[in-house]
Scaffold this motif. Structure first.
Motif, PDB file in Angstrom:
ATOM      1  N   ARG A  83      16.060 -63.484  77.234  1.00  0.00           N
ATOM      2  CA  ARG A  83      15.436 -62.536  76.310  1.00  0.00           C
ATOM      3  C   ARG A  83      16.221 -62.518  75.010  1.00  0.00           C
ATOM      4  N   VAL A  84      15.491 -62.683  73.907  1.00  0.00           N
ATOM      5  CA  VAL A  84      16.130 -62.725  72.588  1.00  0.00           C
ATOM      6  C   VAL A  84      15.484 -61.688  71.684  1.00  0.00           C
ATOM      7  N   LEU A  85      16.317 -60.835  71.123  1.00  0.00           N
ATOM      8  CA  LEU A  85      15.847 -59.876  70.128  1.00  0.00           C
ATOM      9  C   LEU A  85      15.759 -60.585  68.781  1.00  0.00           C
ATOM     10  N   VAL A  86      14.614 -60.478  68.125  1.00  0.00           N
ATOM     11  CA  VAL A  86      14.435 -60.993  66.766  1.00  0.00           C
ATOM     12  C   VAL A  86      14.098 -59.768  65.912  1.00  0.00           C
ATOM     13  N   ALA A  87      15.125 -59.193  65.297  1.00  0.00           N
ATOM     14  CA  ALA A  87      14.978 -57.973  64.512  1.00  0.00           C
ATOM     15  C   ALA A  87      15.061 -58.321  63.034  1.00  0.00           C
ATOM     16  N   SER A 126      10.591 -56.508  53.006  1.00  0.00           N
ATOM     17  CA  SER A 126      10.026 -55.671  51.946  1.00  0.00           C
ATOM     18  C   SER A 126       8.651 -56.151  51.506  1.00  0.00           C
ATOM     19  N   GLU A 127       8.465 -57.454  51.496  1.00  0.00           N
ATOM     20  CA  GLU A 127       7.196 -57.996  51.000  1.00  0.00           C
ATOM     21  C   GLU A 127       6.496 -58.914  51.986  1.00  0.00           C
ATOM     22  N   GLY A 128       7.074 -59.084  53.183  1.00  0.00           N
ATOM     23  CA  GLY A 128       6.393 -59.833  54.225  1.00  0.00           C
ATOM     24  C   GLY A 128       6.959 -61.200  54.560  1.00  0.00           C
ATOM     25  N   GLN A 129       7.741 -61.809  53.680  1.00  0.00           N
ATOM     26  CA  GLN A 129       8.225 -63.160  53.968  1.00  0.00           C
ATOM     27  C   GLN A 129       9.287 -63.164  55.069  1.00  0.00           C
ATOM     28  N   THR A 130      10.128 -62.156  55.106  1.00  0.00           N
ATOM     29  CA  THR A 130      11.142 -62.079  56.162  1.00  0.00           C
ATOM     30  C   THR A 130      10.470 -61.881  57.508  1.00  0.00           C
ATOM     31  N   ALA A 131       9.386 -61.124  57.541  1.00  0.00           N
ATOM     32  CA  ALA A 131       8.613 -60.951  58.772  1.00  0.00           C
ATOM     33  C   ALA A 131       7.985 -62.277  59.192  1.00  0.00           C
ATOM     34  N   ALA A 132       7.468 -63.032  58.235  1.00  0.00           N
ATOM     35  CA  ALA A 132       6.870 -64.337  58.550  1.00  0.00           C
ATOM     36  C   ALA A 132       7.919 -65.284  59.133  1.00  0.00           C
ATOM     37  N   VAL A 133       9.129 -65.240  58.585  1.00  0.00           N
ATOM     38  CA  VAL A 133      10.212 -66.070  59.113  1.00  0.00           C
ATOM     39  C   VAL A 133      10.548 -65.627  60.540  1.00  0.00           C
ATOM     40  N   ALA A 134      10.625 -64.332  60.785  1.00  0.00           N
ATOM     41  CA  ALA A 134      10.904 -63.813  62.128  1.00  0.00           C
ATOM     42  C   ALA A 134       9.843 -64.287  63.120  1.00  0.00           C
ATOM     43  N   VAL A 170      11.101 -57.093  66.400  1.00  0.00           N
ATOM     44  CA  VAL A 170      11.242 -55.689  66.042  1.00  0.00           C
ATOM     45  C   VAL A 170      11.411 -55.578  64.534  1.00  0.00           C
ATOM     46  N   ASP A 171      10.485 -54.869  63.898  1.00  0.00           N
ATOM     47  CA  ASP A 171      10.588 -54.557  62.471  1.00  0.00           C
ATOM     48  C   ASP A 171      11.466 -53.321  62.353  1.00  0.00           C
ATOM     49  N   LEU A 172      12.694 -53.524  61.894  1.00  0.00           N
ATOM     50  CA  LEU A 172      13.652 -52.419  61.825  1.00  0.00           C
ATOM     51  C   LEU A 172      13.250 -51.346  60.820  1.00  0.00           C
ATOM     52  N   GLY A 173      12.337 -51.663  59.917  1.00  0.00           N
ATOM     53  CA  GLY A 173      11.867 -50.685  58.955  1.00  0.00           C
ATOM     54  C   GLY A 173      10.855 -49.727  59.530  1.00  0.00           C
ATOM     55  N   HIS A 174      10.274 -50.073  60.679  1.00  0.00           N
ATOM     56  CA  HIS A 174       9.234 -49.233  61.256  1.00  0.00           C
ATOM     57  C   HIS A 174       9.556 -48.717  62.649  1.00  0.00           C
ATOM     58  N   SER A 175      10.619 -49.226  63.245  1.00  0.00           N
ATOM     59  CA  SER A 175      11.014 -48.729  64.554  1.00  0.00           C
ATOM     60  C   SER A 175      12.497 -48.989  64.738  1.00  0.00           C
ATOM     61  N   SER A 176      13.086 -48.215  65.600  1.00  0.00           N
ATOM     62  CA  SER A 176      14.498 -48.441  65.872  1.00  0.00           C
ATOM     63  C   SER A 176      14.605 -49.319  67.107  1.00  0.00           C
ATOM     64  N   ALA A 177      15.514 -50.235  67.061  1.00  0.00           N
ATOM     65  CA  ALA A 177      15.727 -51.111  68.198  1.00  0.00           C
ATOM     66  C   ALA A 177      17.026 -50.719  68.867  1.00  0.00           C
ATOM     67  N   ASP A 178      17.003 -50.681  70.172  1.00  0.00           N
ATOM     68  CA  ASP A 178      18.223 -50.438  70.908  1.00  0.00           C
ATOM     69  C   ASP A 178      18.702 -51.786  71.405  1.00  0.00           C
ATOM     70  N   GLN A 196      18.396 -54.940  52.850  1.00  0.00           N
ATOM     71  CA  GLN A 196      17.900 -53.609  53.215  1.00  0.00           C
ATOM     72  C   GLN A 196      19.022 -52.806  53.876  1.00  0.00           C
ATOM     73  N   ARG A 197      19.183 -51.585  53.429  1.00  0.00           N
ATOM     74  CA  ARG A 197      20.225 -50.690  53.947  1.00  0.00           C
ATOM     75  C   ARG A 197      20.031 -50.436  55.444  1.00  0.00           C
ATOM     76  N   TYR A 198      18.792 -50.264  55.885  1.00  0.00           N
ATOM     77  CA  TYR A 198      18.542 -49.963  57.291  1.00  0.00           C
ATOM     78  C   TYR A 198      18.891 -51.146  58.197  1.00  0.00           C
ATOM     79  N   VAL A 199      18.841 -52.371  57.689  1.00  0.00           N
ATOM     80  CA  VAL A 199      19.264 -53.524  58.491  1.00  0.00           C
ATOM     81  C   VAL A 199      20.784 -53.517  58.621  1.00  0.00           C
TER      82      VAL A 199
END
Length: 179
Positions: free
Chosen positions: A3-7, A11-19, A36-44, A65-68
């Motif tokens: 199992r691999v977390l890909v968090a 901001s504009e979608g390209q980092t999500a596309a890479v993930a 896991v999109d760290l901007g919309h949910s918290s990952a444990d 991003q500060r939240y990352v």
């Protein structure tokens, strides 16, 4: 199956596309990725839950991003114990100017120093210009920046600079760490 977390933070979608591409490669290699999109949910990140982790963030106005960064700091011990990797997405990485590319690398290294994370692998990824999605002011600013970098300034279309082969190689290299 590992199992691999890909968090990621995007901001504009390209980092999500890479993930998503990384997750596709990991899945094709027989792993079980969790996006896991760290901007919309918290990952444990419990070490018993995942066998490895890849974290991605994009650079805007000279910072990730500060939240990352907060996520990485909060889970630094686990990230340093598990096989882990970090990718950083920016337009500077797409530049042909060596100083701009070096600046992108410096921001990546600065992120790791700031968070205390020592991942097994890193990748600086070229991003995208999505003129069609920008408001008037942002489109003007991005066009001006692109012009200063001798980049693409036709605002009637979008430009993607990501080298998907590099992204897939990065994911495959990581895949060998968690096998």
């Amino acid at each position: 199956m590992t199992r691999v977390l890909v968090a990621y933070g995007s901001s504009e979608g390209q980092t999500a596309a890479v993930a998503e591409r990384i997750a596709d490669v990991l899945e094709s290699d027989g792993h079980e990725p969790t996006l896991v999109d760290l901007g919309h949910s918290s990952a444990d990140l419990e070490s018993a839950e995942y066998d490895g982790a890849i974290v991605g963030a994009s650079i805007h106005a000279g910072a990730h991003q500060r939240y990352v960064a907060e996520f990485v700091r909060d889970h630094r011990e686990t990230l340093n114990r598990l096989p882990s990797a970090f990718y950083s997405v920016s337009l500077s990485a797409a530049s042909e100017d060596e100083e701009s590319q070096a600046a992108a690398e410096e921001l990546l290294e600065g992120f790791l120093e700031e968070t205390g994370w020592d991942p097994d692998g890193t990748l600086s990824v070229a991003g995208a210009l999505r003129y069609s999605e920008y408001g008037l002011l942002k489109r003007f600013m991005m066009r001006r920046i692109a012009s200063e970098e001798s980049g693409d300034t036709d605002t009637s279309r979008d430009y993607e600079y990501t080298d998907w082969g590099d992204v897939e190689s990065f994911a495959r290299e990581f895949s060998t760490l968690v096998t």
